[in-house]
Enzyme design. Structure first.
Site, PDB file in Angstrom:
ATOM      1  CE1 TYR A 137     -17.593  -9.051  35.754  1.00 60.31           C
ATOM      2  CE2 TYR A 137     -19.553  -7.930  36.558  1.00 60.31           C
ATOM      3  CZ  TYR A 137     -18.718  -8.283  35.520  1.00 60.31           C
ATOM      4  OH  TYR A 137     -18.996  -7.849  34.251  1.00 60.31           O
ATOM      5  CE  LYS A 188      -4.827 -12.908  26.359  1.00 57.98           C
ATOM      6  NZ  LYS A 188      -4.490 -13.172  24.970  1.00 57.98           N
ATOM      7  CG  ASP A 221      -6.843 -13.342  22.382  1.00 57.36           C
ATOM      8  OD1 ASP A 221      -7.067 -14.540  22.669  1.00 57.36           O
ATOM      9  OD2 ASP A 221      -5.693 -12.882  22.237  1.00 57.36           O
ATOM     10  CG  ASP A 245     -20.069  -8.144  31.131  1.00 59.59           C
ATOM     11  OD1 ASP A 245     -21.298  -8.116  30.941  1.00 59.59           O
ATOM     12  OD2 ASP A 245     -19.353  -7.125  31.166  1.00 59.59           O
ATOM     13  CG  ASP A 249     -22.744  -6.666  25.854  1.00 56.08           C
ATOM     14  OD1 ASP A 249     -23.480  -7.331  26.615  1.00 56.08           O
ATOM     15  OD2 ASP A 249     -22.683  -5.417  25.889  1.00 56.08           O
TER      16      ASP A 249
HETATM   17  C1  IPM Z   1     -24.572  -7.768  32.623  1.00 55.86           C
HETATM   18  C2  IPM Z   1     -24.225  -6.351  32.967  1.00 55.86           C
HETATM   19  C3  IPM Z   1     -23.663  -6.280  34.385  1.00 55.86           C
HETATM   20  C4  IPM Z   1     -22.453  -7.178  34.434  1.00 55.86           C
HETATM   21  C5  IPM Z   1     -23.321  -4.851  34.857  1.00 55.86           C
HETATM   22  C6  IPM Z   1     -24.559  -3.983  34.865  1.00 55.86           C
HETATM   23  C7  IPM Z   1     -22.642  -4.822  36.198  1.00 55.86           C
HETATM   24  O1  IPM Z   1     -23.343  -5.816  32.028  1.00 55.86           O
HETATM   25  O2  IPM Z   1     -25.421  -8.363  33.309  1.00 55.86           O
HETATM   26  O3  IPM Z   1     -24.040  -8.301  31.645  1.00 55.86           O
HETATM   27  O4  IPM Z   1     -21.338  -6.758  34.086  1.00 55.86           O
HETATM   28  O5  IPM Z   1     -22.606  -8.350  34.833  1.00 55.86           O
HETATM   29 MN    MN Z   2     -22.935  -7.134  30.392  1.00 65.34          MN
END
Ligand code: IPM
Ligand code: MN
Length: 353
Positions: A137, A188, A221, A245, A249
């Site tokens: 990042y 990884k 993974d 990240d 999700d």
């Molecule tokens: C998150 C988002 C951000 C990230 C994006 C918007 C850059 O996906 O906060 O999880 O990848 O950190």
């Molecule tokens: Mn995210």
């Protein structure tokens, strides 16, 4: 206790969900007699398109020197396809305030939200400590011969000993305080022997300082597979920026969707930033349909960070009750809009004060 909180609604549904978070903060301040000062900043795509402002130095300085925390909605707008303003603001806060712990609880609050048929809500209750100031990042890299058949693009993955060690230590500290018996580290190192050998070695070294806590390594993974096969095996998970990240999700899906996932961007004891994990969801903006519960859970985390004990647990219980009784938005099984969901939480806070 007097506390100052910077409020940045941002783009899309950000301002709508943050308005509900602010309602909850204001109601609590009134009920408990707290001295809370909310300081709004108009930052986001509208402002950027109007006058080119992304994240001015004065705002960064004010937040760093005067505020105790930041509540952020979401950033991202189709009119700014390269997300330039979003990166400036989000990374300006994360990197500028050195918020190295991205703390993302993966907690499923109600059986009706659990997508895995073999498991119940109570089986999904862990927290991800995502490194938040390094990794892929940091924006180190470049492009060469752009637009030609020979073009190349390089994106460097930066891992410092200090950076890796402090996030791993934060995860173990949390585990100790929460009474967790295990910490998993997802990496990884089979494919990334330079960067993730450092992670593995740091993990093993820091683990020795915490003899009562079992340190378990897992490849990222495989972690995805295990989260779906059996989420009950996880208590505290520590991982790098990018993997955190992605895992969170997947984690949000186990919680009932992005509308239920809260997060803190924390530097322990310092001014920290709190945001729902979801994005700005432009198609949902302005329709009063966005789920404000992730933001309300996020306000709970913010209050814990500020030292207001017990409020996070109370808000979490009310969010669970909102789901149970259908006082929530349609995608989590309810019949209310964004504003009415926030109103219902506030009303229950008043009744249970
Ligand atoms: C998150 C988002 C951000 C990230 C994006 C918007 C850059 O996906 O906060 O999880 O990848 O950190
Ligand atoms: Mn995210």
């Amino acid at each position: 206790m007097s506390k100052k909180i910077a409020v940045i609604g941002g783009d899309g549904i950000g301002p709508e969900v943050v308005a509900e978070g602010v309602k909850v903060l204001e109601a609590l301040a009134e009920l408990r007699g707290w001295d809370l000062d909310l300081l709004p900043f108009e930052l986001g795509a509208d402002r950027y398109l109007r006058d080119g402002t992304t994240f001015p130095r004065e705002v960064a300085d004010t937040i760093a020197s005067e505020c105790d925390a930041v509540l952020l909605g979401a950033l991202g707008d189709p009119r700014v396809p390269d997300m330039a303003h979003a990166r400036d603001i989000l990374f300006g806060l994360r990197f500028g305030l050195d918020l190295y712990c991205n703390v993302r609880p993966i907690v499923c609050l109600h059986d009706s939200l659990m997508p895995l048929k073999k498991w119940r809500a109570a089986d999904c209750d862990f927290v991800v400590f995502r490194e938040n100031t390094e990794g892929i990042y940091v924006g180190v890299g470049g492009q060469f011969k752009k637009g030609t058949p020979d073009e190349i693009a390089i994106q460097e993955d930066i891992n410092s000993r200090k950076g890796v060690e402090r996030i791993i230590r934060a995860a173990f500290e949390h585990a100790r305080q929460a009474g967790a018996k295990t910490v998993h580290m997802a990496d990884k190192h089979n494919a990334m022997p330079h960067a993730h050998e450092l992670w593995l070695r740091c993990f093993q070294e820091v683990a020795e300082e915490y003899p009562g806590i079992e340190a378990r390594h897992v490849f990222v993974d495989a972690m995805c597979l295990f989260m779906v096969q059996d989420p009950s095996q996880f208590e505290v998970v520590v991982t790098c920026n990018l993997f955190g990240d992605i895992l969170t999700d997947l984690g949000a899906a186990l919680q009932g969707g992005m509308g239920m996932a809260a997060s803190g961007n924390v530097n322990p004891g310092k001014v920290s930033m709190f945001e729902p994990v979801h994005g700005s969801a432009p198609p949902l903006a302005g329709k009063d349909v966005a789920n404000p519960l992730a933001t309300i859970l996020t306000v709970g985390m913010l209050l814990t960070h500020l030292g207001f004990e017990g409020e996070e647990a109370r808000l979490t219980a009310l969010v669970r009750e909102a789901i149970e009784t259908g006082h929530c938005t349609a995608e989590v099984g309810g019949r209310l809009g964004t504003r009415a969901t926030g109103d219902w939480i506030v009303e229950r806070l008043r009744q249970t004060a």
